[in-house]
Design a protein around this motif. Structure first.
Motif, short mmCIF file in Angstrom:
data_model
loop_
_atom_site.label_atom_id
_atom_site.label_comp_id
_atom_site.label_asym_id
_atom_site.label_seq_id
_atom_site.Cartn_x
_atom_site.Cartn_y
_atom_site.Cartn_z
N LYS A 186 0.86 -1.18 0.00
CA LYS A 186 0.00 0.00 0.00
C LYS A 186 0.89 1.23 0.00
O LYS A 186 1.97 1.21 0.60
N VAL A 187 0.44 2.30 -0.67
CA VAL A 187 1.23 3.53 -0.74
C VAL A 187 0.35 4.70 -0.30
O VAL A 187 -0.79 4.85 -0.78
N ILE A 188 0.89 5.50 0.61
CA ILE A 188 0.19 6.71 1.06
C ILE A 188 0.82 7.91 0.35
O ILE A 188 2.03 8.12 0.43
N ILE A 189 -0.01 8.66 -0.35
CA ILE A 189 0.43 9.87 -1.04
C ILE A 189 -0.10 11.06 -0.25
O ILE A 189 -1.29 11.12 0.07
N LEU A 190 0.77 11.99 0.10
CA LEU A 190 0.38 13.10 0.98
C LEU A 190 -0.64 14.03 0.35
O LEU A 190 -1.43 14.67 1.04
N ILE A 202 -4.72 8.82 -0.87
CA ILE A 202 -4.27 10.18 -0.58
C ILE A 202 -4.63 10.54 0.86
O ILE A 202 -5.80 10.49 1.24
N CYS A 203 -3.63 10.90 1.64
CA CYS A 203 -3.87 11.34 3.02
C CYS A 203 -2.61 12.04 3.53
O CYS A 203 -1.50 11.51 3.40
N ASN A 204 -2.78 13.21 4.13
CA ASN A 204 -1.65 13.90 4.74
C ASN A 204 -1.36 13.29 6.10
O ASN A 204 -2.11 13.47 7.05
N VAL A 205 -0.28 12.53 6.19
CA VAL A 205 0.07 11.84 7.44
C VAL A 205 1.25 12.51 8.13
O VAL A 205 1.98 11.88 8.89
N HIS A 206 1.44 13.81 7.87
CA HIS A 206 2.49 14.58 8.53
C HIS A 206 1.87 15.60 9.49
O HIS A 206 0.77 16.12 9.25
N GLY A 207 2.62 15.90 10.53
CA GLY A 207 2.23 16.94 11.47
C GLY A 207 3.33 17.99 11.54
O GLY A 207 4.26 17.99 10.75
N LEU A 379 -3.20 19.75 12.89
CA LEU A 379 -1.81 20.01 12.47
C LEU A 379 -0.79 19.25 13.30
O LEU A 379 0.39 19.21 12.95
N SER A 380 -1.22 18.63 14.39
CA SER A 380 -0.30 18.00 15.34
C SER A 380 0.15 16.63 14.85
O SER A 380 -0.48 15.99 14.00
N TRP A 381 1.26 16.16 15.43
CA TRP A 381 1.73 14.82 15.10
C TRP A 381 0.85 13.74 15.73
O TRP A 381 0.79 12.61 15.23
N GLU A 382 0.15 14.07 16.81
CA GLU A 382 -0.81 13.10 17.35
C GLU A 382 -1.89 12.78 16.33
O GLU A 382 -2.21 11.61 16.07
N ALA A 383 -2.45 13.84 15.70
CA ALA A 383 -3.49 13.64 14.68
C ALA A 383 -2.92 12.96 13.44
O ALA A 383 -3.56 12.09 12.84
N ALA A 384 -1.71 13.37 13.04
CA ALA A 384 -1.07 12.77 11.86
C ALA A 384 -0.85 11.27 12.08
O ALA A 384 -1.03 10.47 11.15
#
Length: 466
Positions: A186-190, A202-207, A379-384
């Motif tokens: 599987k590949v996650i594209i930001l 597609i999902c923004n997995v950065h915080g 925007l936090s890394w917890e949410a990411a």
């Protein structure tokens, strides 16, 4: 009698390490830290080790490390200064070499060997195409139960800007699809700014670094108490190369000098094109000043009100997220790379040059809207990390005997065995080609990188055979 759940191991492989302040060094480090904090996995971060000759080319301020343990201490200290104490996770190093042509670090040898077979549960490949272009060795999908790719970089956009760029981009697009298909489940594209690849979501997995959140909380408090929170005007920060938004920014400023009269703006960045950018800025009638790059969390940036970022080469721009976290108004292009930020009321997007001028002048004359707790959390890394666990489908499994029937959609690529056989044949072909030195060099590999050299093996404490 209840059976204890076996804690799975997550190995995060990435293409860069601190002190190189690049996204693929910083974001995987935070991902490892916050997955460890969640407590459901045993986590290892796997980063490249460079010999001193390459360290001199890559690391800032002539910083050098004699042994991996020294660099590990630096990385852990940097992280703790920004997050406070966090649960420990392992850091391992694989041999890498710096490509001056690609301005990036390429793996040497079969880097999957850094993780023992008994811990080969989940692999996260940060920049999967980059890590597998020249991979020669054990197939990632054969070694690990799940292989998740996270696409960070819009390589096609950068390549298009080079000589014969569209031809190169066409070839690269197909190579990227090929290697991610045969090596990732599987590949996650930001964002949708980069190419689509097989089995991608597609999902923004950065915080953002927690200190930006703290700065934003202070600014919100000042705004809510009707105090002046921002004393400066507009700025931009980014690596000073033309492809990082400076082409678009200086074009807009040059073309609309009359409408933007009165605009004062500072540009912060270091890079190969710094002298040219500075010369172009000095030719404008506007008050544009250029300064060397520095950390975006530096106190010098706290009081700017407007962050102008016309870059469209990022997949998701980290500095835009940081500016929003600090409570600033952001002016950016209406572009797929900025889709995640549309929900933020302080993010103003332009589709035309006329809109850019109007939104910029409007932002300079108004105050930002205080950021809500919910949006700040986004925007936090917890949410990411929550988003990453969800879309990667790596939530811990229930104890044996309590598990529902296994869902076939993740591990099985297709019910058709023929497709599986074709993929295995394709992987075999890639492994064969990547083992031929001449072929590797034709496609841009650094010569003699099929195996680490004696010096790197010694530094890493490896024997030469493995």
């Amino acid at each position: 009698m209840s059976m204890a759940r076996k804690q799975q191991h997550v190995a995060i492989f990435t293409t860069a390490s601190l002190p190189w302040m690049t996204g693929t060094a910083v974001n995987p480090l935070f991902r490892a830290a916050y997955l460890a904090k969640a407590g459901d996995w045993e986590v290892t971060l796997v980063v490249p080790w460079l010999s001193k000759g390459d360290q001199e080319l890559v690391y800032p301020n002539k910083m050098k490390f004699s042994l991996p343990a020294e660099q590990e201490s630096y990385v852990r200290r940097w992280l703790e200064e920004r997050t406070g104490p966090l649960p420990k996770f392992d850091i391992k190093f694989y041999p890498g070499k710096f490509s001056t042509e690609k301005r990036s670090i390429l793996p040497v040898g079969d880097i999957s060997q850094t993780i023992s077979d008994d811990k080969a549960d989940i692999a996260v490949l940060e920049e999967p195409e980059h890590l597998t272009w020249y991979h020669h060795g054990r197939r990632w999908k054969s070694k690990f139960q799940k292989v998740i790719g996270v696409v960070h970089t819009n390589y096609l956009e950068y390549v298009k800007r080079e000589k014969n760029g569209y031809i190169s981009a066409f070839i690269l697009k197909h190579i990227n699809s090929w290697v991610t298909d045969i090596y990732c489940h599987k590949v996650i594209i930001l964002s949708a700014a980069t190419q689509d690849v097989p089995r991608s979501v597609i999902c923004n997995v950065h915080g953002v670094n927690p200190k930006f959140i703290e700065i934003g909380k202070l600014k919100r408090q000042q705004l809510c108490q009707r105090e002046q929170a921002f004393f400066k005007g507009a700025y931009y920060i980014g690596k000073m190369v033309w492809s990082k938004g400076y082409t678009e920014l200086l074009h807009l400023l040059h073309k609309h000098q009359m409408e933007l009269s009165g605009l004062k703006m500072e540009l912060y960045g270091s890079g190969e094109d710094a002298d040219e950018v500075k010369a172009s800025a000095e030719r404008l009638s506007l008050d544009i000043r250029v300064y060397p790059g520095r950390d975006h969390g530096d106190s010098i940036f706290h009081d700017y009100k407007v962050f102008i970022n016309p870059s469209t080469t990022d997949v998701v721009c980290t500095t835009t997220a940081e500016a929003l976290a600090m409570g600033k108004i952001v002016i950016c292009a209406n572009h797929p790379s900025n889709e995640f930020f549309k929900r933020f009321p302080n993010c103003h997007m332009y589709s035309t040059e006329k809109e850019f001028v109007r939104l910029t002048m409007k932002a300079l004359g108004e105050e930002p809207i205080p950021l809500s707790d919910d949006l700040r959390h986004e925007l936090s890394w917890e949410a990411a990390t929550e988003r990453f666990v969800r879309v990667a489908d790596i939530a811990p499994t229930m104890p044996v005997g309590q598990q529902p029937p296994a869902s076939p959609h993740f591990m099985r690529i297709s019910p058709d065995e023929l497709q599986k056989n074709m993929e295995e044949a394709s992987a075999f072909f890639h492994n064969t080609i990547s083992g031929i030195e001449t072929a590797r060099c034709v496609f841009g590999a650094i010569p003699n990188t099929l195996q680490p050299d004696e010096q790197q093996c010694k530094e890493l404490g490896w024997n030469l055979q493995g």
